[in-house]
Design a protein around this motif. Sequence first.
Motif, PDB file in Angstrom:
ATOM      1  N   UNK A  42       1.017  -1.027   0.418  1.00  0.00           N
ATOM      2  CA  UNK A  42      -0.324   0.085   0.008  1.00  0.00           C
ATOM      3  C   UNK A  42       0.802   1.514   0.050  1.00  0.00           C
ATOM      4  N   UNK A  43       0.716   2.577  -0.558  1.00  0.00           N
ATOM      5  CA  UNK A  43       1.308   3.383  -0.790  1.00  0.00           C
ATOM      6  C   UNK A  43       1.147   4.545  -1.889  1.00  0.00           C
ATOM      7  N   UNK A  44       2.131   4.749  -2.115  1.00  0.00           N
ATOM      8  CA  UNK A  44       1.676   5.763  -3.249  1.00  0.00           C
ATOM      9  C   UNK A  44       3.135   5.630  -4.344  1.00  0.00           C
ATOM     10  N   UNK A  45       3.790   6.719  -4.669  1.00  0.00           N
ATOM     11  CA  UNK A  45       5.126   6.779  -5.899  1.00  0.00           C
ATOM     12  C   UNK A  45       6.183   5.641  -5.758  1.00  0.00           C
ATOM     13  N   UNK A  46       6.296   6.019  -4.199  1.00  0.00           N
ATOM     14  CA  UNK A  46       7.466   4.923  -3.884  1.00  0.00           C
ATOM     15  C   UNK A  46       7.173   2.961  -3.580  1.00  0.00           C
ATOM     16  N   UNK A  47       5.744   3.402  -3.699  1.00  0.00           N
ATOM     17  CA  UNK A  47       5.837   1.921  -3.528  1.00  0.00           C
ATOM     18  C   UNK A  47       5.346   1.219  -4.939  1.00  0.00           C
ATOM     19  N   UNK A  48       4.728   2.406  -5.608  1.00  0.00           N
ATOM     20  CA  UNK A  48       4.159   1.439  -7.377  1.00  0.00           C
ATOM     21  C   UNK A  48       6.040   1.710  -8.180  1.00  0.00           C
ATOM     22  N   UNK A  49       6.679   2.469  -7.790  1.00  0.00           N
ATOM     23  CA  UNK A  49       7.995   2.812  -8.256  1.00  0.00           C
ATOM     24  C   UNK A  49       7.826   3.627 -10.366  1.00  0.00           C
ATOM     25  N   UNK A 109       3.081  -0.732   3.991  1.00  0.00           N
ATOM     26  CA  UNK A 109       2.603   1.167   3.621  1.00  0.00           C
ATOM     27  C   UNK A 109       3.698   1.700   3.826  1.00  0.00           C
ATOM     28  N   UNK A 110       3.763   2.161   3.261  1.00  0.00           N
ATOM     29  CA  UNK A 110       4.037   3.752   3.244  1.00  0.00           C
ATOM     30  C   UNK A 110       3.951   4.747   2.102  1.00  0.00           C
ATOM     31  N   UNK A 111       3.618   5.953   3.106  1.00  0.00           N
ATOM     32  CA  UNK A 111       2.455   7.139   2.793  1.00  0.00           C
ATOM     33  C   UNK A 111       3.023   7.857   3.565  1.00  0.00           C
TER      34      UNK A 111
END
Length: 238
Positions: A42-49, A109-111
């Motif tokens: 779960x996250x943002x740009x850092x998770x989707x790469x 989780x990184x958000x």
Amino acid sequence: MRNPLFLLLFSTLLLLTNCSNEDNSSNLILPITVKKIKLLALGDSYTIGQSVCETCRFPVQLQDSLRNSIKEDEQIDLRIIAQTGWTTSNLKSAIANENLKSEFDFVTLLIGVNNQYQNKPFSVYETEFPELLQTAIQLAKGNSNRVMVVSIPDYAFTPFGQSNSNPTTISNQLINYNQFAKNHAESLGVSFVNITDITQLGLEQPNLVASDGLHPSELAYSKFVERILPIAKVKLGL
């Protein structure tokens, strides 16, 4: 009275049929039950790469690394719910729209970076991060030991961050975000993994920054996984 020859032929045929059935039953192939280990990121740009290839982002690198530790009758599935630009509010809405089941074996989780970048009140993070973490625990079958919070990278140490009027302010604000996330995660028995210091080498080691001058590179994500992997393996019993 029946013909003896007929009885002999009938008996022989019956015997051959029974033998054939026994042979066939011994050769039956039973279905193999494959155990699936389900990961959720779960996250943002850092998770989707953002700005790296699909196999370069850290959840996929983690999935690939875990494959080296599983048995032949196991497989690892990965689900990613993340988009560039998402704040905690966006992630909450996205999860709600997915109608996910509580079936995951490990959740990351990184958000928060976009809350900071978009100048959202810190109080929003203080309210919504705990809600997201509770949701992550629920999705991990209610087991807080199967959840990991990953710290927010420090984009002040990138060309984009340096173009900001005050990179020091970025770092100081992200320290507050990460400290809050760490304290809250640990209060619930959730592991917190710090990767921020890796990204703070971005100016000294430009290969840690993606081509967009902002996000982590494939190499940086591999260093994230070096820290995440040993903990994930313990949590998954691998």
